[in-house]
Design an enzyme around this catalytic site. Structure first.
Site, PDB file in Angstrom:
ATOM      1  N   LYS A   1      44.631  51.289  40.402  1.00 54.87           N
ATOM      2  CA  LYS A   1      43.844  50.089  40.071  1.00 54.87           C
ATOM      3  C   LYS A   1      42.673  50.393  39.144  1.00 54.87           C
ATOM      4  O   LYS A   1      42.261  51.540  38.991  1.00 54.87           O
ATOM      5  CB  LYS A   1      43.385  49.418  41.362  1.00 54.87           C
ATOM      6  CG  LYS A   1      44.577  48.730  42.024  1.00 54.87           C
ATOM      7  CD  LYS A   1      44.205  47.701  43.036  1.00 54.87           C
ATOM      8  CE  LYS A   1      45.491  47.024  43.516  1.00 54.87           C
ATOM      9  NZ  LYS A   1      45.303  46.304  44.755  1.00 54.87           N
TER      10      LYS A   1
ATOM     11  N   ARG B   1      49.309  51.539  50.169  1.00 56.29           N
ATOM     12  CA  ARG B   1      50.329  51.048  49.246  1.00 56.29           C
ATOM     13  C   ARG B   1      50.258  51.922  47.999  1.00 56.29           C
ATOM     14  O   ARG B   1      49.193  52.031  47.385  1.00 56.29           O
ATOM     15  CB  ARG B   1      50.002  49.583  48.937  1.00 56.29           C
ATOM     16  CG  ARG B   1      51.064  48.811  48.223  1.00 56.29           C
ATOM     17  CD  ARG B   1      50.660  47.331  48.123  1.00 56.29           C
ATOM     18  NE  ARG B   1      51.648  46.583  47.362  1.00 56.29           N
ATOM     19  CZ  ARG B   1      51.693  46.547  46.045  1.00 56.29           C
ATOM     20  NH1 ARG B   1      50.801  47.180  45.327  1.00 56.29           N
ATOM     21  NH2 ARG B   1      52.638  45.851  45.436  1.00 56.29           N
TER      22      ARG B   1
HETATM   23  N1  HH2 Z   1      48.017  45.000  45.150  1.00 56.40           N
HETATM   24  C1  HH2 Z   1      48.940  44.581  44.253  1.00 56.40           C
HETATM   25  C2  HH2 Z   1      50.042  43.818  44.679  1.00 56.40           C
HETATM   26  N2  HH2 Z   1      50.228  43.539  45.980  1.00 56.40           N
HETATM   27  N3  HH2 Z   1      49.530  43.719  48.224  1.00 56.40           N
HETATM   28  C3  HH2 Z   1      48.650  44.144  49.130  1.00 56.40           C
HETATM   29  N4  HH2 Z   1      48.837  43.887  50.433  1.00 56.40           N
HETATM   30  N5  HH2 Z   1      47.545  44.859  48.768  1.00 56.40           N
HETATM   31  C4  HH2 Z   1      47.279  45.165  47.467  1.00 56.40           C
HETATM   32  O1  HH2 Z   1      46.238  45.799  47.191  1.00 56.40           O
HETATM   33  C5  HH2 Z   1      48.207  44.719  46.470  1.00 56.40           C
HETATM   34  C6  HH2 Z   1      49.341  43.988  46.896  1.00 56.40           C
HETATM   35  C7  HH2 Z   1      48.773  44.922  42.809  1.00 56.40           C
HETATM   36  O2  HH2 Z   1      49.517  46.066  42.468  1.00 56.40           O
HETATM   37  P1  HH2 Z   1      50.963  46.054  41.777  1.00 56.40           P
HETATM   38  O3  HH2 Z   1      51.967  45.407  42.669  1.00 56.40           O
HETATM   39  O4  HH2 Z   1      51.329  47.421  41.358  1.00 56.40           O
HETATM   40  O5  HH2 Z   1      50.767  45.234  40.454  1.00 56.40           O
HETATM   41  P2  HH2 Z   1      51.232  43.780  40.030  1.00 56.40           P
HETATM   42  O6  HH2 Z   1      50.594  42.806  40.970  1.00 56.40           O
HETATM   43  O7  HH2 Z   1      50.759  43.658  38.613  1.00 56.40           O
HETATM   44  O8  HH2 Z   1      52.734  43.712  40.162  1.00 56.40           O
END
Ligand code: HH2
Length: 263
Positions: A208, A242
């Site tokens: 992040k 995660r």
């Molecule tokens: N962060 C992201 C997505 N889902 N879910 C939870 N529970 N906690 C988090 O911190 C969280 C999440 C963002 O990361 P990522 O899925 O890699 O990116 P994107 O939302 O751009 O797909």
């Protein structure tokens, strides 16, 4: 929790698991096998990016990305999570055998709570200030830890009312979701204070922008910082992290475990 983003636009790995604009199911299953071998206990499948500025995806498109993958993942020996805030997507995912609904809007939607309750599924309640499109514009709190805790308390009580067993809930401060660096750091330092009703806390910090701000590294070079942050989060009370790079994260967590076992 290993991250499987089935999107063209996720902030760190958009398009990695797609071919010609469509989800490549075989590539996803191979990636999931890899994560499970490396130590993931949960795989989290998402069909809509939540990055700042992300545009919404229609229910049909999100379903066509995640449901065929979930059907296959459920044949593996792992917990399958769907990263969605749409009750329609969650319903179909649970019908396909998914175990956990990871809702970045914190199950504020009554229908979403009903879907989780009816399926006796598990759920992750995440805090976000605002909505993805604009959440990083000007996030502000008087006391970020107290406000996030109050939000989580309210959502747990909503879930009680909906008949969701507390044993099936995870809580998440939502690192980077409507938060500045100082807000994220305050939450990470106070994870224990967020354990409403003693429930386990999940932290998603992998790759992040707060890590970019602290290390001055691009998103493709943040896995070392992500692994250290995961170890710190577990040391400060997180039960689930995660992660995009599961192998590196698992190594970091092995050190935390050894540290305590020998202490
Ligand atoms: N962060 C992201 C997505 N889902 N879910 C939870 N529970 N906690 C988090 O911190 C969280 C999440 C963002 O990361 P990522 O899925 O890699 O990116 P994107 O939302 O751009 O797909």
């Amino acid at each position: 929790m290993g991250v499987l983003n089935l999107t063209p636009d996720s902030f760190s790995d958009g398009g990695r698991l797609m071919t010609g604009g469509r989800v490549d199911v075989e590539r996803v299953i191979a990636a999931a096998h890899g994560m499970i071998d490396e130590g993931a206990a949960i795989v989290d499948v998402g069909g809509e990016s939540t990055r700042p500025g992300a545009l919404p995806v229609a229910v049909e498109d999100e379903c066509s990305r995640v449901i065929p993958v979930i059907e296959r993942l459920c044949e593996l020996d792992t917990i399958v999570s769907v990263d969605t805030s749409k009750p329609e997507v969650a319903r179909l995912a649970l019908r396909a055998g998914c175990h956990l609904v990871n809702d970045v809007t914190g199950l504020q939607d009554r229908e979403m709570r009903q879907v989780v309750a009816d399926a006796q599924a598990a759920a992750c309640i995440m805090h976000m200030q605002g909505e993805p499109r604009s959440m990083q514009n000007d996030p502000a709190y008087a006391d970020v830890v107290a406000e996030v805790r109050t939000f989580l308390e309210e959502r747990v009580s909503d879930c009680d009312e909906a008949g969701i067993d507390r044993k099936r809930l995870l809580l998440d401060p939502g690192i980077g979701f409507g938060k500045r660096l100082e807000h994220n750091l305050a939450l990470l330092r106070n994870l224990d204070a967020l354990r409403v009703a003693g429930l386990p806390v999940l932290v998603g910090i992998s790759r992040k922008s707060m890590l970019g701000a602290l290390t001055e590294r691009e998103v493709t070079h943040r896995d070392a910082a992500s692994a250290v942050a995961a170890a710190l989060a577990v040391e400060h009370g997180a039960s689930v992290v995660r992660a995009h790079d599961v192998a590196m994260t698992a190594d970091a967590l092995k050190l935390v475990t050894a540290w305590h076992a020998t202490g």
